[in-house]
Enzyme design. Structure first.
Site, PDB file in Angstrom:
ATOM      1  N   GLU A   1      -3.664   0.639  -6.193  1.00 20.41           N
ATOM      2  CA  GLU A   1      -2.681  -0.360  -6.616  1.00 20.41           C
ATOM      3  C   GLU A   1      -2.572  -0.294  -8.132  1.00 20.41           C
ATOM      4  OE1 GLU A   1      -0.585  -1.848  -5.000  1.00 20.41           O
ATOM      5  OE2 GLU A   1      -1.323  -2.105  -2.955  1.00 20.41           O
TER       6      GLU A   1
ATOM      7  N   CYS B   1       0.861  -1.174   0.000  1.00 25.81           N
ATOM      8  CA  CYS B   1       0.000   0.000   0.000  1.00 25.81           C
ATOM      9  C   CYS B   1       0.896   1.222   0.000  1.00 25.81           C
ATOM     10  CB  CYS B   1      -0.928  -0.001   1.215  1.00 25.81           C
ATOM     11  SG  CYS B   1      -2.044   1.419   1.264  1.00 25.81           S
TER      12      CYS B   1
END
Length: 223
Positions: free
Chosen positions: A105, A2
């Site tokens: 992402e 992340c």
């Protein structure tokens, strides 16, 4: 992992899901948060839950070198928290929640990666498991608080996009995490069907002036 996320919520949502103490205040929405910048962090203070600003990228209290020499610590692997010197002390006594409205992402090959945005299906803020530390600059003696997002193996739904994901807690488990209860259980059970996803503008690939606005999380017309 992340490496970018968003924090965009109202104080009413903060009070509802975070149960914080203290007077209401204005919260600046952010749509492209990058490591080393300030983030909102929920922790247990002396009088209860408090929402404070910290550096994203944990600096352990024993760190004696400059911040430029610190390895990447914006994520901490759930599987090795108790072993890694960077994180094990914080795991024992300084756990926190990092609220998020979503995260990014990328998929594809280097040079042609596609950004995806992930948020809760029910529209509520997400509760990332986190750790925090207080460090003192060896040159100036100025204290600085910092935090990291705990990440674990991706669940089945997330695997087509990435093999890792933030450890997302149910809000009813936020207190247990911060109090140090059922840590193994909370770290090992990523939720299924909690997120939805869409492709967004490649502008999110940059972070800086002019690249932090609500349009970043809108579905890409090229998708």
């Amino acid at each position: 992992m992340c490496g970018r996320f968003t924090q965009s919520y109202t104080w009413a949502e903060v009070e509802r899901f975070l149960s914080v103490i203290g007077p209401a205040r204005n919260l600046r929405p952010r749509y492209n948060i990058a490591p080393t910048t300030p983030i909102d962090v929920l922790r247990l203070g002396g009088a209860g839950r408090e929402l404070v600003s910290m550096r994203w990228g944990l600096v352990p209290s024993w760190w004696k070198k400059s911040l430029s020499e610190l390895p990447a610590t914006f994520n901490a692997r759930a599987e090795t928290l108790a072993e890694k010197p960077m994180f094990r002390s914080a795991l024992k006594s300084r756990r926190c929640i990092i609220p998020a409205s979503g995260f990014y992402e990328w998929t594809g090959k280097p040079g042609a990666k596609t950004p995806h945005y992930f948020s809760a299906r029910d529209g509520r803020p997400l509760a990332f498991a986190g750790l925090w530390e207080c460090w003192r600059d060896p040159e100036t003696q100025e204290p600085m608080e910092s935090a990291t997002i705990v990440v674990g193996p991706a669940n089945e739904w997330m695997r087509p996009f990435h093999d890792r994901m933030p450890v997302i807690l149910d809000w009813c488990d936020a207190g247990a995490w911060m109090a140090g209860e059922r840590l193994g259980e909370l770290l090992c059970h990523p939720p299924e069907n909690a997120l939805h996803e869409w492709i967004v503008s490649s502008r999110v690939n940059r972070s800086g002036v002019g690249d932090d606005d609500p349009a970043l999380i809108e579905p890409s017309r090229a998708a």
